[in-house]
Design a protein around this motif. Structure first.
Motif, PDB file in Angstrom:
ATOM      1  N   SER A   1      -3.564   9.470   2.463  1.00 21.15           N
ATOM      2  CA  SER A   1      -3.625   9.602   3.648  1.00 21.15           C
ATOM      3  C   SER A   1      -3.056   7.857   3.484  1.00 21.15           C
ATOM      4  O   SER A   1      -3.959   7.027   2.761  1.00 21.15           O
ATOM      5  CB  SER A   1      -4.075   9.310   4.668  1.00 21.15           C
ATOM      6  N   VAL A   2      -2.194   7.763   4.148  1.00 22.25           N
ATOM      7  CA  VAL A   2      -2.064   5.978   4.138  1.00 22.25           C
ATOM      8  C   VAL A   2      -2.584   5.443   5.981  1.00 22.25           C
ATOM      9  O   VAL A   2      -2.011   5.587   7.423  1.00 22.25           O
ATOM     10  CB  VAL A   2      -0.828   5.273   3.833  1.00 22.25           C
ATOM     11  N   ASN A   3      -3.143   4.672   5.902  1.00 18.73           N
ATOM     12  CA  ASN A   3      -3.500   4.267   7.117  1.00 18.73           C
ATOM     13  C   ASN A   3      -2.105   2.299   7.851  1.00 18.73           C
ATOM     14  O   ASN A   3      -2.251   1.792   6.974  1.00 18.73           O
ATOM     15  CB  ASN A   3      -4.914   2.997   6.925  1.00 18.73           C
ATOM     16  N   LEU A   4      -2.119   3.120   9.273  1.00 19.88           N
ATOM     17  CA  LEU A   4      -0.475   2.483   9.096  1.00 19.88           C
ATOM     18  C   LEU A   4      -1.978   1.561  10.915  1.00 19.88           C
ATOM     19  O   LEU A   4      -2.168   2.191  11.670  1.00 19.88           O
ATOM     20  CB  LEU A   4       0.101   2.985  10.003  1.00 19.88           C
ATOM     21  N   SER A   5      -1.152   0.013  10.814  1.00 19.01           N
ATOM     22  CA  SER A   5      -1.657  -1.160  11.799  1.00 19.01           C
ATOM     23  C   SER A   5      -0.922  -0.762  12.774  1.00 19.01           C
ATOM     24  O   SER A   5       0.280  -0.754  12.541  1.00 19.01           O
ATOM     25  CB  SER A   5      -2.162  -2.144  11.308  1.00 19.01           C
ATOM     26  N   PRO A   6      -0.855  -0.680  14.022  1.00 19.44           N
ATOM     27  CA  PRO A   6      -0.404  -0.864  15.124  1.00 19.44           C
ATOM     28  C   PRO A   6       0.971  -1.800  15.242  1.00 19.44           C
ATOM     29  O   PRO A   6       1.801  -2.035  15.467  1.00 19.44           O
ATOM     30  CB  PRO A   6      -1.296  -0.813  16.412  1.00 19.44           C
ATOM     31  N   VAL A   7       0.498  -2.709  14.356  1.00 25.67           N
ATOM     32  CA  VAL A   7       1.026  -4.274  14.610  1.00 25.67           C
ATOM     33  C   VAL A   7       2.114  -3.911  13.677  1.00 25.67           C
ATOM     34  O   VAL A   7       4.142  -4.302  13.977  1.00 25.67           O
ATOM     35  CB  VAL A   7       0.389  -5.561  13.588  1.00 25.67           C
ATOM     36  N   GLN A   8       2.052  -3.119  12.627  1.00 22.02           N
ATOM     37  CA  GLN A   8       2.887  -2.354  11.747  1.00 22.02           C
ATOM     38  C   GLN A   8       4.622  -1.906  12.509  1.00 22.02           C
ATOM     39  O   GLN A   8       5.509  -1.810  11.961  1.00 22.02           O
ATOM     40  CB  GLN A   8       2.544  -1.188  10.485  1.00 22.02           C
ATOM     41  N   PHE A   9       4.196  -1.120  13.661  1.00 25.25           N
ATOM     42  CA  PHE A   9       5.065  -0.617  14.163  1.00 25.25           C
ATOM     43  C   PHE A   9       6.276  -1.909  15.279  1.00 25.25           C
ATOM     44  O   PHE A   9       7.307  -1.268  15.854  1.00 25.25           O
ATOM     45  CB  PHE A   9       4.937   0.072  15.050  1.00 25.25           C
ATOM     46  N   LYS A  10       6.058  -3.093  14.799  1.00 27.35           N
ATOM     47  CA  LYS A  10       6.626  -4.185  15.818  1.00 27.35           C
ATOM     48  C   LYS A  10       7.792  -4.782  14.585  1.00 27.35           C
ATOM     49  O   LYS A  10       8.410  -4.914  14.947  1.00 27.35           O
ATOM     50  CB  LYS A  10       5.514  -5.391  16.039  1.00 27.35           C
ATOM     51  N   ASN A  11       7.619  -4.125  13.405  1.00 33.43           N
ATOM     52  CA  ASN A  11       9.013  -4.551  12.842  1.00 33.43           C
ATOM     53  C   ASN A  11       9.395  -3.376  11.994  1.00 33.43           C
ATOM     54  O   ASN A  11       8.986  -3.212  10.373  1.00 33.43           O
ATOM     55  CB  ASN A  11       8.357  -5.401  11.811  1.00 33.43           C
ATOM     56  N   SER A  12      10.208  -2.842  12.323  1.00 41.31           N
ATOM     57  CA  SER A  12      10.170  -1.156  11.324  1.00 41.31           C
ATOM     58  C   SER A  12      11.284  -1.128  10.347  1.00 41.31           C
ATOM     59  O   SER A  12      12.373  -1.069   9.753  1.00 41.31           O
ATOM     60  CB  SER A  12      11.250  -0.312  12.834  1.00 41.31           C
TER      61      SER A  12
ATOM     62  N   VAL B   1       0.815  -1.467  -0.274  1.00 39.74           N
ATOM     63  CA  VAL B   1      -0.158   0.279  -0.033  1.00 39.74           C
ATOM     64  C   VAL B   1       0.491   0.839  -0.040  1.00 39.74           C
ATOM     65  O   VAL B   1       0.529   2.261  -0.687  1.00 39.74           O
ATOM     66  CB  VAL B   1      -0.873  -0.063   1.076  1.00 39.74           C
ATOM     67  N   PHE B   2       1.772   1.309   0.593  1.00 38.29           N
ATOM     68  CA  PHE B   2       2.695   2.493   1.314  1.00 38.29           C
ATOM     69  C   PHE B   2       2.863   2.475  -0.176  1.00 38.29           C
ATOM     70  O   PHE B   2       3.213   3.534  -0.777  1.00 38.29           O
ATOM     71  CB  PHE B   2       3.746   2.131   1.724  1.00 38.29           C
TER      72      PHE B   2
ATOM     73  N   CYS C   1       0.511  11.569   4.135  1.00 38.03           N
ATOM     74  CA  CYS C   1       0.241  11.050   5.559  1.00 38.03           C
ATOM     75  C   CYS C   1      -0.055   9.747   6.233  1.00 38.03           C
ATOM     76  O   CYS C   1      -0.919   9.420   5.782  1.00 38.03           O
ATOM     77  CB  CYS C   1      -0.595  11.590   6.286  1.00 38.03           C
ATOM     78  N   VAL C   2       0.581   9.818   7.468  1.00 38.27           N
ATOM     79  CA  VAL C   2       0.429   8.232   7.923  1.00 38.27           C
ATOM     80  C   VAL C   2      -0.840   8.436   8.889  1.00 38.27           C
ATOM     81  O   VAL C   2      -0.933   9.350  10.086  1.00 38.27           O
ATOM     82  CB  VAL C   2       1.361   7.505   8.950  1.00 38.27           C
ATOM     83  N   GLU C   3      -1.766   7.653   9.156  1.00 34.48           N
ATOM     84  CA  GLU C   3      -3.074   7.984   9.878  1.00 34.48           C
ATOM     85  C   GLU C   3      -2.897   6.869  10.908  1.00 34.48           C
ATOM     86  O   GLU C   3      -2.218   5.706  10.580  1.00 34.48           O
ATOM     87  CB  GLU C   3      -4.520   7.655   9.289  1.00 34.48           C
ATOM     88  N   ILE C   4      -2.017   7.161  12.020  1.00 33.57           N
ATOM     89  CA  ILE C   4      -2.449   5.879  12.845  1.00 33.57           C
ATOM     90  C   ILE C   4      -3.789   6.512  13.962  1.00 33.57           C
ATOM     91  O   ILE C   4      -4.003   7.222  14.245  1.00 33.57           O
ATOM     92  CB  ILE C   4      -0.941   6.324  13.726  1.00 33.57           C
ATOM     93  N   THR C   5      -3.564   5.748  14.667  1.00 29.57           N
ATOM     94  CA  THR C   5      -5.092   5.605  16.229  1.00 29.57           C
ATOM     95  C   THR C   5      -4.431   5.618  17.118  1.00 29.57           C
ATOM     96  O   THR C   5      -3.615   5.435  17.193  1.00 29.57           O
ATOM     97  CB  THR C   5      -5.556   3.925  16.174  1.00 29.57           C
ATOM     98  N   GLU C   6      -4.885   5.950  18.144  1.00 34.58           N
ATOM     99  CA  GLU C   6      -4.583   6.850  20.066  1.00 34.58           C
ATOM    100  C   GLU C   6      -4.239   5.321  20.461  1.00 34.58           C
ATOM    101  O   GLU C   6      -3.313   5.616  21.030  1.00 34.58           O
ATOM    102  CB  GLU C   6      -5.776   7.334  19.853  1.00 34.58           C
ATOM    103  N   GLY C   7      -4.659   4.190  19.893  1.00 34.67           N
ATOM    104  CA  GLY C   7      -3.624   3.253  20.945  1.00 34.67           C
ATOM    105  C   GLY C   7      -2.161   2.946  20.369  1.00 34.67           C
ATOM    106  O   GLY C   7      -2.200   2.795  21.276  1.00 34.67           O
TER     107      GLY C   7
ATOM    108  N   GLN D   1       1.073   6.793  -6.758  1.00 34.75           N
ATOM    109  CA  GLN D   1       0.561   7.313  -7.085  1.00 34.75           C
ATOM    110  C   GLN D   1       0.642   9.372  -6.975  1.00 34.75           C
ATOM    111  O   GLN D   1      -0.285   9.840  -7.370  1.00 34.75           O
ATOM    112  CB  GLN D   1      -0.532   6.468  -6.442  1.00 34.75           C
ATOM    113  N   ALA D   2       1.305   9.694  -5.189  1.00 37.06           N
ATOM    114  CA  ALA D   2       0.781  10.809  -5.002  1.00 37.06           C
ATOM    115  C   ALA D   2       1.624  11.118  -5.668  1.00 37.06           C
ATOM    116  O   ALA D   2       1.684  12.720  -5.964  1.00 37.06           O
ATOM    117  CB  ALA D   2       1.488  10.995  -3.429  1.00 37.06           C
ATOM    118  N   LEU D   3       2.954  10.931  -6.291  1.00 37.98           N
ATOM    119  CA  LEU D   3       3.773  11.679  -7.553  1.00 37.98           C
ATOM    120  C   LEU D   3       3.211  11.658  -8.743  1.00 37.98           C
ATOM    121  O   LEU D   3       3.328  13.353  -9.396  1.00 37.98           O
ATOM    122  CB  LEU D   3       5.139  11.081  -7.635  1.00 37.98           C
TER     123      LEU D   3
END
Ligand code: C2E
Ligand code: MG
Ligand code: MG
Ligand code: MG
Length: 283
Positions: free
Chosen positions: A116-127, A94-95, A148-154, A101-103
């Motif tokens: 804007s791209v949605n990121l799952s909290p799980v994705q932060f576990k593997n950088s 997706v990224f 723009c990365v969209e993250i949730t409050e969690g 596409q943005a370019l």
């Protein structure tokens, strides 16, 4: 006998549960091939700037077009992707797609275009994946704030120092950040002190009743005022009616996203929508 009595009920439930379990395991298995078989596609939903009426932003929303199941919603398969770890590869795909596409849309429609791209909290576990993205971004011309990365409050709440550090790296790499679904989680902006966020997206459950529920209007008004005081721009999600739009404009909401303007659209339809919208602007 108690066992006998409960039996019909039991089998009634198990049939449902068996169906759900079966569908889940089938989806888990097939999701592995979805990327290879090119069954995943990205739809784009316009985000309208309330100050100018222009559209230079869109949110990328993934869909899975399965040959027998039809279109599967991300609400259904993202959790499976998270469980299986496939979210890393899917998220990376997706990224990459959105960057490209943005370019293209920057060149074709507007120099500031942003996806804007949605990121799952799980994705932060593997950088490891993030590192690749940052490298890619650094090598692309005109890419500053094109994503723009969209993250949730969690994500921000369990803000281990590692997460906070990673969010800084997103900013350093030239991306903006949004808090998604605001209001559904802890609804405290205390974490803003630690992380530099650009946008607050008010969850659509609050927007839904803004014109009908006496309590929701002042609530949304307070959220917007607070966000502005903290230097954040506000996006209202799920705007479906003109009444909602009017109220949000009155409170000074910065951006509007919702079916009132457009549903998420496949790429060609989105481009056509954008052109039609631009034409309307000129007149
Ligand atoms: P989200 O990020 O909060 O996205 C907004 C959702 O609201 C989208 O649902 C969108 O279609 C829907 N929506 C927009 N305007 C309206 C409206 O006026 N009325 C109503 N009823 N709904 C509206 P969608 O596309 O089904 O996506 C659901 C969720 O799946 C997203 O919520 C996001 O959390 C997740 N998701 C979607 N794409 C991705 C992705 O690429 N990666 C990850 N990790 N999650 C994704
Ligand atoms: Mg989102
Ligand atoms: Mg949302
Ligand atoms: Mg959501």
């Amino acid at each position: 006998e108690a066992k006998k009595l409960g039996r019909n009920q039991y089998s009634f439930y198990t049939q449902d549960m068996q169906y759900v379990a079966h569908r889940r395991s089938e989806q888990k298995r097939e999701l592995r091939n979805a990327l290879i078989n090119e069954e995943l596609e990205i739809h784009y939903q316009p985000v309208v700037d309330m100050n100018t009426g222009t559209v230079t932003k869109a949110e990328a929303l993934i869909r899975w077009r399965h040959r027998t199941m039809g279109i599967v919603s991300p609400e259904e398969f993202i959790p499976l992707a998270e469980e299986t770890g496939l979210i890393h590869e899917i998220g990376s795909w997706v990224f990459m797609e959105c960057l490209e596409q943005a370019l293209k849309w920057r060149a074709r429609f507007h120099p500031d275009f942003q996806i804007s791209v949605n990121l799952s909290p799980v994705q932060f576990k593997n950088s490891i994946y993030f590192d690749r993205w940052f490298t890619l971004l650094a090598s692309a011309a005109n890419s500053h704030n094109c994503l723009c990365v969209e993250i949730t409050e969690g994500v921000l709440l369990d803000a281990s120092e590692k997460t906070a550090a990673q969010l800084w790296r997103f900013r350093e790499a030239g991306m903006e950040m949004a808090i998604d679904d605001f209001g559904t989680g802890y609804s405290s902006l205390a974490y803003i002190k630690h992380v530099d966020v650009d946008y607050l997206k008010i969850d659509r459950t609050f927007i839904a009743n803004i014109a009908t529920d006496a309590a929701d209007y002042p609530l949304v008004e307070a959220i917007i005022m607070m966000a502005h005081k903290l230097g954040l721009k506000v996006v209202a999600e799920g705007v479906e009616t003109e009444a909602q739009l009017t109220l949000l404009a009155r409170i000074g909401c910065d951006y509007i996203q919702g079916y009132w303007y457009s549903k998420p659209l496949p790429k060609p339809a989105f481009e056509a929508w954008l052109q039609a919208h631009e034409a309307k602007q000129v007149v």
